[in-house]
Design a protein around this motif. Structure first.
Motif, PDB file in Angstrom:
ATOM      1  N   GLY A  71     -32.428  26.269  13.077  1.00  0.00           N
ATOM      2  CA  GLY A  71     -32.186  26.566  14.482  1.00  0.00           C
ATOM      3  C   GLY A  71     -32.886  25.602  15.415  1.00  0.00           C
ATOM      4  N   GLY A  72     -34.178  25.357  15.168  1.00  0.00           N
ATOM      5  CA  GLY A  72     -34.948  24.520  16.078  1.00  0.00           C
ATOM      6  C   GLY A  72     -34.478  23.087  16.110  1.00  0.00           C
ATOM      7  N   LYS A  73     -34.133  22.528  14.943  1.00  0.00           N
ATOM      8  CA  LYS A  73     -33.683  21.147  14.899  1.00  0.00           C
ATOM      9  C   LYS A  73     -32.205  21.030  15.276  1.00  0.00           C
ATOM     10  N   GLY A  74     -31.384  21.892  14.709  1.00  0.00           N
ATOM     11  CA  GLY A  74     -29.945  21.771  14.927  1.00  0.00           C
ATOM     12  C   GLY A  74     -29.512  22.099  16.342  1.00  0.00           C
ATOM     13  N   ALA A 131     -31.638  -0.706  12.908  1.00  0.00           N
ATOM     14  CA  ALA A 131     -31.405  -1.177  11.536  1.00  0.00           C
ATOM     15  C   ALA A 131     -30.979  -0.049  10.612  1.00  0.00           C
ATOM     16  N   THR A 132     -31.405   1.174  10.921  1.00  0.00           N
ATOM     17  CA  THR A 132     -31.064   2.327  10.078  1.00  0.00           C
ATOM     18  C   THR A 132     -30.565   3.463  10.961  1.00  0.00           C
ATOM     19  N   ALA A 133     -29.728   4.293  10.390  1.00  0.00           N
ATOM     20  CA  ALA A 133     -29.197   5.438  11.130  1.00  0.00           C
ATOM     21  C   ALA A 133     -30.287   6.488  11.305  1.00  0.00           C
ATOM     22  N   PRO A 134     -30.394   7.090  12.482  1.00  0.00           N
ATOM     23  CA  PRO A 134     -31.401   8.139  12.681  1.00  0.00           C
ATOM     24  C   PRO A 134     -31.016   9.412  11.929  1.00  0.00           C
ATOM     25  N   GLU A 135     -32.011  10.272  11.736  1.00  0.00           N
ATOM     26  CA  GLU A 135     -31.747  11.562  11.110  1.00  0.00           C
ATOM     27  C   GLU A 135     -30.726  12.329  11.938  1.00  0.00           C
ATOM     28  N   GLY A 136     -29.756  12.944  11.261  1.00  0.00           N
ATOM     29  CA  GLY A 136     -28.686  13.646  11.956  1.00  0.00           C
ATOM     30  C   GLY A 136     -28.468  15.052  11.428  1.00  0.00           C
ATOM     31  N   MET A 137     -27.317  15.608  11.754  1.00  0.00           N
ATOM     32  CA  MET A 137     -27.020  16.991  11.413  1.00  0.00           C
ATOM     33  C   MET A 137     -26.953  17.233   9.911  1.00  0.00           C
ATOM     34  N   GLU A 138     -26.799  16.157   9.122  1.00  0.00           N
ATOM     35  CA  GLU A 138     -26.786  16.335   7.668  1.00  0.00           C
ATOM     36  C   GLU A 138     -28.085  16.936   7.162  1.00  0.00           C
ATOM     37  N   SER A 139     -29.165  16.804   7.937  1.00  0.00           N
ATOM     38  CA  SER A 139     -30.464  17.316   7.507  1.00  0.00           C
ATOM     39  C   SER A 139     -30.586  18.828   7.691  1.00  0.00           C
ATOM     40  N   VAL A 140     -29.684  19.436   8.434  1.00  0.00           N
ATOM     41  CA  VAL A 140     -29.799  20.873   8.703  1.00  0.00           C
ATOM     42  C   VAL A 140     -28.543  21.671   8.385  1.00  0.00           C
ATOM     43  N   ILE A 141     -27.390  20.996   8.293  1.00  0.00           N
ATOM     44  CA  ILE A 141     -26.128  21.738   8.248  1.00  0.00           C
ATOM     45  C   ILE A 141     -26.017  22.650   7.027  1.00  0.00           C
ATOM     46  N   THR A 171     -43.138  25.046  30.050  1.00  0.00           N
ATOM     47  CA  THR A 171     -43.501  23.780  29.442  1.00  0.00           C
ATOM     48  C   THR A 171     -42.227  23.057  29.021  1.00  0.00           C
ATOM     49  N   VAL A 172     -42.332  21.735  28.913  1.00  0.00           N
ATOM     50  CA  VAL A 172     -41.195  20.884  28.552  1.00  0.00           C
ATOM     51  C   VAL A 172     -41.508  20.159  27.259  1.00  0.00           C
ATOM     52  N   ASN A 173     -40.569  20.201  26.330  1.00  0.00           N
ATOM     53  CA  ASN A 173     -40.681  19.458  25.082  1.00  0.00           C
ATOM     54  C   ASN A 173     -39.637  18.355  25.040  1.00  0.00           C
ATOM     55  N   TYR A 174     -40.078  17.139  24.704  1.00  0.00           N
ATOM     56  CA  TYR A 174     -39.169  16.032  24.420  1.00  0.00           C
ATOM     57  C   TYR A 174     -39.216  15.769  22.917  1.00  0.00           C
ATOM     58  N   CYS A 175     -38.035  15.550  22.321  1.00  0.00           N
ATOM     59  CA  CYS A 175     -37.945  15.320  20.884  1.00  0.00           C
ATOM     60  C   CYS A 175     -36.849  14.291  20.617  1.00  0.00           C
ATOM     61  N   SER A 176     -36.938  13.615  19.480  1.00  0.00           N
ATOM     62  CA  SER A 176     -35.913  12.665  19.067  1.00  0.00           C
ATOM     63  C   SER A 176     -35.132  13.228  17.883  1.00  0.00           C
ATOM     64  N   PHE A 177     -33.793  13.219  18.006  1.00  0.00           N
ATOM     65  CA  PHE A 177     -32.937  13.706  16.922  1.00  0.00           C
ATOM     66  C   PHE A 177     -31.522  13.197  17.171  1.00  0.00           C
ATOM     67  N   ARG A 178     -30.837  12.804  16.097  1.00  0.00           N
ATOM     68  CA  ARG A 178     -29.449  12.341  16.168  1.00  0.00           C
ATOM     69  C   ARG A 178     -29.289  11.103  17.050  1.00  0.00           C
ATOM     70  N   GLY A 179     -30.341  10.308  17.193  1.00  0.00           N
ATOM     71  CA  GLY A 179     -30.255   9.144  18.054  1.00  0.00           C
ATOM     72  C   GLY A 179     -30.300   9.480  19.530  1.00  0.00           C
ATOM     73  N   VAL A 239     -44.483  14.933  18.232  1.00  0.00           N
ATOM     74  CA  VAL A 239     -44.588  13.966  17.146  1.00  0.00           C
ATOM     75  C   VAL A 239     -44.305  14.620  15.802  1.00  0.00           C
ATOM     76  N   ASP A 240     -44.798  15.837  15.608  1.00  0.00           N
ATOM     77  CA  ASP A 240     -44.613  16.540  14.340  1.00  0.00           C
ATOM     78  C   ASP A 240     -44.543  18.032  14.635  1.00  0.00           C
ATOM     79  N   LEU A 241     -43.708  18.760  13.864  1.00  0.00           N
ATOM     80  CA  LEU A 241     -43.496  20.174  14.149  1.00  0.00           C
ATOM     81  C   LEU A 241     -43.153  20.948  12.876  1.00  0.00           C
ATOM     82  N   PRO A 242     -44.127  21.134  11.980  1.00  0.00           N
ATOM     83  CA  PRO A 242     -43.869  21.953  10.800  1.00  0.00           C
ATOM     84  C   PRO A 242     -43.769  23.436  11.160  1.00  0.00           C
ATOM     85  N   VAL A 243     -42.952  24.144  10.403  1.00  0.00           N
ATOM     86  CA  VAL A 243     -42.789  25.592  10.558  1.00  0.00           C
ATOM     87  C   VAL A 243     -42.747  26.214   9.176  1.00  0.00           C
TER      88      VAL A 243
END
Length: 297
Positions: free
Chosen positions: A126-129, A261-271, A179-187, A114-118
């Motif tokens: 690295g972790g998101k991209g 209705a809105t575009a999900p967060e994408g690579m623009e957030s990390v590139i 362990t397995v992590n599921y995450c949402s990113f880039r749709g 749900v949340d992953l601050p570093v």
């Protein structure tokens, strides 16, 4: 399940992904980890999960998993990672109770993050991209006392969460687990794997002592809907864990019954993030209405 043979076979090889150089495997030096699992309302948890991800249920309860790792050395430097996840299964239908704990691969058992601050921007990049993890930079600490182990997570000068567990007197139990992590990113729904080795001190049920405090930052609001129980079901402290990230990931398109209705967060957030290992200041937000004493009493 231990580290796959393929990961061991490529040890010492080099990769360059999204301008980040890695010597494989992506691994940490022995580092301290705290963990606490709290009961939650699984029906409320479902609202925070995407389609095909379901709360893992046992005895009518779901589970919130808080894991904080103070990485003392990695391929991208030192940083703290503060994971807040919901224990889950993956599939077209919800899994039956209990069985996902016994047959984890059959039901895609893991946690939805749900949340992953570093602490650092390079870890976000690295972790998101690469793995699709919802990392962002936050104000974090990791404190090991005589009786407790704790971590505070602030953002924008406000408290998000504070976790404190009773420190076990010894850590005798050997661990060699995946362990397995599921995450949402880039749709997309991203699935990644991490393998842990070390010795743990684990406490269960009435012997488990922990406090989880939710602050007034907006990021804490979704957690407040989960009806988190006051008493943990399990706590664990691993003083010298070695974590190894698999370089294999899986992904599926996220979907819903209406057009997004809105575009999900994408690579623009990390590139454009720099390879910056600088930590922000330590958290300082007050933990209102709480008195912390010896959890081992």
């Amino acid at each position: 399940m231990g580290i796959p043979k393929r990961i061991k076979a490529i040890q010492g090889q080099y990769s360059l992904v999204d301008t980040i150089p890695f010597q494989l495997p992506v691994q940490c030096t022995p580092s301290p980890v705290l963990m606490a699992i709290f009961p939650i309302n699984p029906d409320k948890a479902k609202a925070l999960l995407p389609a095909e991800v379901h709360p893992l249920r046992v005895g009518g309860k779901g589970f919130l998993v808080v894991t904080v790792i103070n990485y003392l050395g990695t391929n991208i430097g030192t940083y703290i990672e503060y994971s807040i996840g919901i224990a889950c299964t993956h599939g077209l239908k919800p899994a039956p109770p209990v069985l996902p704990l016994l047959f984890m691969n059959c039901y895609g058992s893991g946690q939805y993050v749900v949340d992953l601050p570093v602490s650092t921007k390079i870890s976000v990049k690295g972790g998101k991209g690469i793995w699709g993890m919802p990392k962002h930079q936050g104000n974090l600490d990791f404190k090991i006392g005589d009786d407790t182990v704790s971590s505070q997570y602030d953002l924008d000068g406000k408290l998000v969460t504070y976790i404190e567990i009773g420190r076990p007197s010894s850590t005798p139990l050997p661990m060699n687990m995946s362990t397995v992590n599921y995450c949402s990113f880039r749709g997309m729904l991203m699935k990644s794997y991490i393998y842990f080795q070390g010795k743990a001190g684990i406490r269960l049920f009435n012997w488990a002592k922990a406090r989880l405090v939710l602050g007034d930052h907006p990021r804490a609001e979704p957690l407040k809907t989960l009806e988190i129980g006051d008493k943990p079901l399990m706590t664990a402290f691993i003083p010298n864990a070695i974590g190894t990230l698999d370089d294999h990931i899986e992904s599926w398109f996220l979907h819903q019954d209406q057009p997004p209705a809105t575009a999900p967060e994408g690579m623009e957030s990390v590139i454009n993030l720099p390879l910056d290992e600088t930590w922000p200041p330590a958290p300082t937000a007050p933990i209102a209405g709480q008195t912390f004493g010896n959890l081992n009493r």
